[in-house]
Design an enzyme around this catalytic site. Structure first.
Site, mmCIF file in Angstrom:
data_model
loop_
_atom_site.group_PDB
_atom_site.id
_atom_site.type_symbol
_atom_site.label_atom_id
_atom_site.label_comp_id
_atom_site.label_asym_id
_atom_site.label_seq_id
_atom_site.Cartn_x
_atom_site.Cartn_y
_atom_site.Cartn_z
ATOM 1 N N PRO A 349 1.026 -1.355 -0.058
ATOM 2 C CA PRO A 349 -0.086 0.102 0.039
ATOM 3 C C PRO A 349 0.871 1.266 0.045
ATOM 4 C CG PRO A 349 -0.654 -1.553 1.736
ATOM 5 C CD PRO A 349 0.602 -2.242 1.236
ATOM 6 N N GLY A 350 0.413 2.233 -0.775
ATOM 7 C CA GLY A 350 0.791 3.765 -0.743
ATOM 8 C C GLY A 350 2.131 3.828 -1.792
ATOM 9 N N VAL A 351 2.439 2.916 -2.516
ATOM 10 C CA VAL A 351 3.305 3.122 -3.526
ATOM 11 C C VAL A 351 3.284 3.837 -4.736
ATOM 12 C CG1 VAL A 351 4.874 1.296 -2.376
ATOM 13 C CG2 VAL A 351 3.558 0.701 -4.261
ATOM 14 N N LYS A 353 0.318 2.849 -6.951
ATOM 15 C CA LYS A 353 -0.361 2.113 -7.912
ATOM 16 C C LYS A 353 -1.438 2.679 -8.570
ATOM 17 C CE LYS A 353 -1.152 -1.317 -5.167
ATOM 18 N NZ LYS A 353 -0.632 -0.881 -3.876
ATOM 19 N N THR A 354 -2.204 3.293 -7.798
ATOM 20 C CA THR A 354 -3.700 3.903 -8.460
ATOM 21 C C THR A 354 -3.383 5.305 -8.905
ATOM 22 O OG1 THR A 354 -4.891 3.127 -6.690
ATOM 23 C CG2 THR A 354 -5.826 4.922 -7.993
ATOM 24 N N SER A 676 9.873 -19.556 4.733
ATOM 25 C CA SER A 676 11.096 -18.968 4.186
ATOM 26 C C SER A 676 12.011 -18.501 5.571
ATOM 27 C CB SER A 676 10.817 -17.449 3.582
ATOM 28 O OG SER A 676 10.208 -16.491 4.485
ATOM 29 N N LYS A 719 12.687 -7.776 0.888
ATOM 30 C CA LYS A 719 13.488 -8.258 1.937
ATOM 31 C C LYS A 719 14.805 -7.742 2.010
ATOM 32 C CE LYS A 719 11.196 -12.915 2.542
ATOM 33 N NZ LYS A 719 11.418 -14.469 2.247
#
Length: 772
Positions: A349-351, A353-354, A676, A719
Site C-alpha cells: 500500500p501507498g507506493v 499504484k492507483t 522462508s 526483504k
C-alpha cells in the site's frame, strides 16, 4: 336484583335508544321473565370477551346500564329483537348464576354533579369538538348537532355524544364507568380530539388518493384520444418514442445495435404508456444510446511526452515506467495489429499504484475511470442484471464506459486481489472474459444483451499481493511488481510531490514556513515506518496544519507574521516523540538468536527469532502467533539438526529425551506464517543447543528441508530493502534465487553482499562464531 343481558361489542348509555338482537337461550329466558315484571327492566353489561358463548360472572364488566324494554319482536329464526332505552348506569356488587341465567345485585353510585361554571365550560368545549367530529365523520348527519346541543344536562349530553361516537368497546366502557360528570366530560373530550384528528388525516388521504385517481383517469382519457389521433394521422410513435428515435438517428451506432434499438422502439409503440413494460423498454433504449459504441478519445502516442508525464508525476519506478513506455512504443508501431495488454501493478500500500494508472491515462491523452473490486461478491456487478429484474442495470464495466464517454479509456480495476465469491456468483470468473484480449472484443453484458467491444480499453489492475488472485485471472495479466520505497526515494517524493501539495492545502507558502532537509529526513526515519508514503503524507500534513493554526492565532492577536523554520529539534514539539520500531538488532554475538527476513503486504521486514534450551522431555514449544506452515518449518529444522548433529558439530550429542526447546518470534500479536524462515529457525535452535554464538551483521532467508537443502523463497526485493533499512548488508539467500538478484535494480542491491547457499551447513559455517 335484575336479570343480566351480556352484550357482545355493545355498550348502552343512559338516555339512548338501542335496538339489539338476542339469540342465546339463557338470555331469551331471562328477558321473558323480566318482561313479566311491572317495569320490564333488565341490566345490560358488555362482555369482556365477545367470543365467549356462555359468559359467567367473571366474563362481564361490573358497570352497566339499567334499560327498559320498550319493544320485543320474535324473529322467524327463533331470535328476538329488543328496543332498549338506557335509564341509569349502575355498578354490580355481585353476579349470581341461577338456572344458567345471570342476575345482578346493583348499587347506585353518586355522580357528584354540581352545577358550576367549570362543568358548563367543559360541556361547551365538548360540543364544539363534537361539531368538528360530525363534520369530518362520513356517516354522521349534520342534523345530529342541533338536538345534542339542546341538552343542558352535562352528564346526559356526554352520554348522548359517547353513544354516537365510533369507539371500541374498551373506550366506551371507560366512559360508562365514569360516574363523576366532570371526569366523564374530560375523558370524552380527549377521545373526541383524538378521533377528530384521525378523521382529518383520513379525509386528507382520501382526497389525495381521489385526486390522483381523477388525474390518472384524465391522463388515460387524453392518451386514448391521442392514440386515436395518431392512428388517424398514421403516426406510430409516442412523443417519448419519437425523442428516442431522433437520438438514435443522431448517434453513432453499430448496425447490430441500431437494429436492436429499432426493434425495441417498435415494441414500445405497441405497449401502453401506463404499462411498467414501457418504462423498462425506455430505460433499456436509453442505455443502448448512452454507451459510446464508436466514440474514441484522441490518443497521443508521443514517447518523449509520455516519459515526461510519468517522470513529473512519479519518482523512481524505473521498471514500471519502462514497461509502460514499451507498451506505447509497440502501440505506435503496430497500431491495431498489436495485441492488447492487461497490466497488473502489484505492490504494498501507498507506493503509487492507483496514481500511476492516472498518469498512464494522462500520458496517452485518454480519459481515466476506475472502480474498486475489493469485497465484490456478485457476478452481476461485472456482467449486469437481466432486464427481467426490477431496477436492473448494466454492470460496472458498461457504466464506466458511459461515464468515460468513449470506448477507449484507461480503466483501472483496483484491489483485484480482494474479490470475494458466494452464492450470487464469482466476479473473478466474470472478469476472465473482460481481461482476456481474445474474448473482450465481444463482451456481453446481461442487461444490454448485445456485444460490447472492450478491445480498445486499456485495463490496468492493482493488487497488494498476487497469490490471492485466482490463477486463471492472473494468467491473463502482465504482472509488474512495485517495491517499497527507500528513505532516499521517500525524500525526493516528499520534496517534489508531497510538500508542494501540502503547502497549497494548508494555505501556507515558503515565506511562512520552511522544513529543513535534515528535518524531512528525520520525519521519514523516525515518524513513518512503511513501504509507501501515505503515513509520511499524513505526518507532514499534521506538521503544516499545526503551523497554519499558530500563524492564524498570531494574526488574530494582531501580531506580525513570522516565518517558521523547522529543524530536527523542533519535530518533537509538533509531532511528539519519535516512534521508532522496537526491533532489537543484535550488535554483539549472542546465543540462541538469529535474524531473518520476512515479506508482508506492506513490504519487507526483519524478523528476530529466539530459542532457549531447558530440561524437558524432548518437546519443542513454539510461541509468537505462528501459522501452521511456520510451525512445520520449525519442526523440520529441528529434525534436520537431530539427524545431522554429528556432521554439524564435534560436541557430544544431547540426550534428546531430557532436553526441552522453546522457540519464540517476538511481536506475538502479529500473525506470522510461511516457510522462508526455516533456515533462520534452524540457526536459532542449533545456537541454543550447541552454545555457538550468532554473528551480528548477518540476516538470512530460505526454506529448509529435512536433508538440509536451502530452498528458494519469494519477495527477495522487499526483504533486501528491509535489511538495508535496518543497516544489515550481509544476506544469506538460496542459490536458486541468484536469478532474482541478477534481475534486481542496481540501486536495490548496491552495497549488499549476497551469500548464495544451497546447504544449511554453509550457513552454520559462516553465521556462527567458530563455525560449528
Amino acid at each position: 336484583m335484575l336479570y343480566v343481558l351480556p352484550a357482545r361489542d355493545t355498550v348502552i348509555f343512559p338516555g339512548v335508544l338501542v335496538p339489539i338482537f338476542v339469540g342465546r337461550p339463557s338470555t331469551l329466558k331471562a328477558i321473558e321473565i323480566a318482561a313479566t315484571a311491572e317495569k320490564r327492566r333488565i341490566f345490560v353489561a358488555a362482555q369482556k370477551n365477545p367470543e365467549e358463548e356462555n359468559p359467567g360472572p367473571a366474563d362481564v364488566y361490573d358497570v352497566g346500564t339499567v334499560c327498559e324494554m320498550l319493544q320485543m319482536i320474535r324473529m322467524p329464526d327463533g331470535t328476538m329483537k329488543l328496543l332498549l332505552e338506557g335509564k341509569e348506569r349502575k355498578r354490580c356488587r355481585a353476579y349470581v348464576l341461577q338456572d344458567s341465567m345471570l342476575t345482578a345485585d346493583l348499587v347506585s353510585v353518586p355522580s357528584g354533579y354540581v352545577d358550576n361554571d367549570r362543568l358548563e365550560a367543559l360541556r361547551q368545549e365538548v360540543l364544539r369538538e363534537f361539531e368538528s367530529y360530525v363534520t369530518y365523520h362520513p356517516r354522521l348527519p349534520a342534523e345530529l348537532i342541533q338536538p345534542v346541543s339542546a341538552i343542558k344536562d352535562p352528564g346526559l349530553a356526554a352520554d348522548m355524544i359517547a353513544a354516537h361516537m365510533t369507539l371500541d368497546v374498551q373506550r366506551k366502557q371507560s366512559l360508562l364507568e365514569c360516574f363523576r360528570v366532570d371526569s366523564r366530560l374530560e375523558l370524552l373530550l380527549k377521545y373526541l380530539i383524538s378521533e377528530t384528528e384521525m378523521l382529518k388525516l383520513g379525509r386528507e388521504i382520501h382526497s389525495k388518493v381521489q385526486k390522483e385517481i381523477d388525474q390518472n383517469q384524465r391522463e388515460y382519457f387524453l392518451r386514448e384520444q391521442l392514440k386515436a389521433i395518431q392512428e388517424e394521422l398514421k403516426i406510430d410513435d409516442s412523443p417519448e418514442a419519437q425523442d428516442l428515435r431522433d437520438r438514435a438517428a443522431k448517434s453513432e451506432l453499430p448496425d447490430y445495435v441500431r437494429s436492436k434499438v429499432e426493434s425495441e422502439l417498435k415494441r414500445m409503440a405497441k405497449t401502453p404508456s401506463m404499462s411498467p413494460e414501457s418504462t423498462v423498454i425506455r430505460n433499456y433504449v436509453e442505455w443502448l444510446l448512452d454507451v459510446p459504441w464508436l466514440k474514441k478519445s484522441e490518443e497521443r502516442l508521443d514517447i518523449d511526452a509520455a516519459k515526461k508525464v510519468l517522470d513529473a508525476n512519479h519518482y523512481g519506478l524505473k521498471r514500471v515506467k519502462d514497461r509502460l513506455l514499451e507498451y506505447l512504443a509497440v502501440r505506435k508501431l503496430a497500431g491495431k495489429s498489436s495485441r492488447a495488454q492487461i497490466l497488473c501493478l502489484v505492490g504494498p500500500p501507498g507506493v503509487g499504484k492507483t496514481s500511476l494508472g492516472k498518469s498512464v491515462a494522462q500520458a496517452l491523452g485518454r480519459r481515466f475511470v476506475n472502480f474498486s473490486l475489493g469485497g465484490m461478491r456478485d457476478e452481476a456487478e461485472i456482467r449486469g442484471h437481466r432486464r427481467t429484474y426490477i431496477g436492473a442495470l448494466p454492470g460496472r464495466i458498461v457504466q464506466k464506459l458511459k461515464e468515460a464517454g468513449c470506448n477507449n479509456p484507461v480503466m483501472l480495476l483496483d484491489e483485484v486481489d480482494k474479490i470475494g465469491s458466494d452464492f450470487r456468483g464469482d466476479p473473478a470468473s466474470a472478469l476472465l472474459e473482460v481481461l482476456d484480449p481474445e474474448q473482450n472484443s465481444h463482451f456481453t453484458d446481461h442487461y444490454l444483451e448485445v456485444p460490447v467491444d472492450l478491445s480498445d480499453v486499456l485495463f490496468i489492475t492493482t493488487a497488494n499481493v498476487s497469490h490471492t488472485i485466482p490463477a486463471p485471472l492472473l494468467d491473463r495479466m502482465d504482472v509488474i511488481e512495485l517495491s517499497s520505497y527507500l528513505p532516499e526515494e521517500k525524500y525526493h517524493i516528499a520534496k517534489d510531490h508531497l510538500l508542494p501539495r501540502i503547502y497549497k492545502e494548508s494555505g501556507l507558502t515558503k515565506k511562512d514556513a520552511v522544513l529543513s532537509s535534515a528535518a524531512l529526513k528525520a520525519v521519514i526515519a523516525d515518524y513513518s515506518h512503511e513501504s509507501g508514503v501515505r503515513e509520511l503524507d499524513r505526518r507532514l500534513s499534521t506538521l503544516f496544519r499545526k503551523i497554519a493554526r499558530v500563524a492564524l492565532e498570531r494574526e488574530e492577536r494582531g501580531e506580525a507574521p513570522r516565518k517558521v523554520s523547522i529543524g530536527v529539534k523542533d519535530l518533537a514539539g509538533y509531532l511528539g516523540a519519535p516512534h521508532r520500531p522496537d526491533v532489537r538488532i543484535p550488535r554483539e554475538p549472542q546465543t540462541g538468536l538469529s535474524v531473518g527476513l520476512a515479506w508482508t503486504a506492506a513490504g519487507g521486514d526483519v524478523l528476530i527469532i529466539e530459542a532457549v534450551k531447558m530440561p524437558g522431555k524432548g518437546e519443542l514449544q513454539l510461541t509468537g502467533n505462528l501459522g501452521k506452515v511456520m510451525q512445520e518449518s520449525a519442526m523440520t529444522a529441528l529434525g534436520f539438526i537431530k539427524s545431522h548433529w554429528r556432521e554439524l558439530t564435534n560436541q557430544a550429542e544431547p540426550k534428546w529425551g531430557g532436553v526441552g526447546l522453546h522457540l519464540h518470534v517476538p511481536e506475538g500479536a502479529i500473525p506470522k506464517d510461511g516457510p522462508s524462515a526455516g533456515i533462520t529457525m534452524a540457526i536459532s535452535l542449533f545456537s541454543a543447543l550447541s552454545g555457538a554464538k550468532y554473528r551480528p551483521g548477518y540476516a538470512m532467508t530460505g526454506e529448509i528441508s529435512l536433508r538440509g537443502d536451502v530452498l528458494p523463497i519469494g519477495g527477495l526485493r522487499e526483504k533486501t530493502l528491509a535489511a538495508k533499512r535496518y543497516g544489515i548488508y550481509n544476506l544469506f539467500i538460496p542459490e536458486a534465487n541468484r536469478a532474482d538478484v541478477e534481475d534486481m535494480e542496481p540501486w536495490i542491491k548496491q552495497g549488499v553482499h549476497y551469500v548464495f547457499v544451497s546447504q544449511a551447513a554453509q550457513v552454520f559455517e559462516e553465521a556462527l562464531e567458530g563455525g560449528r
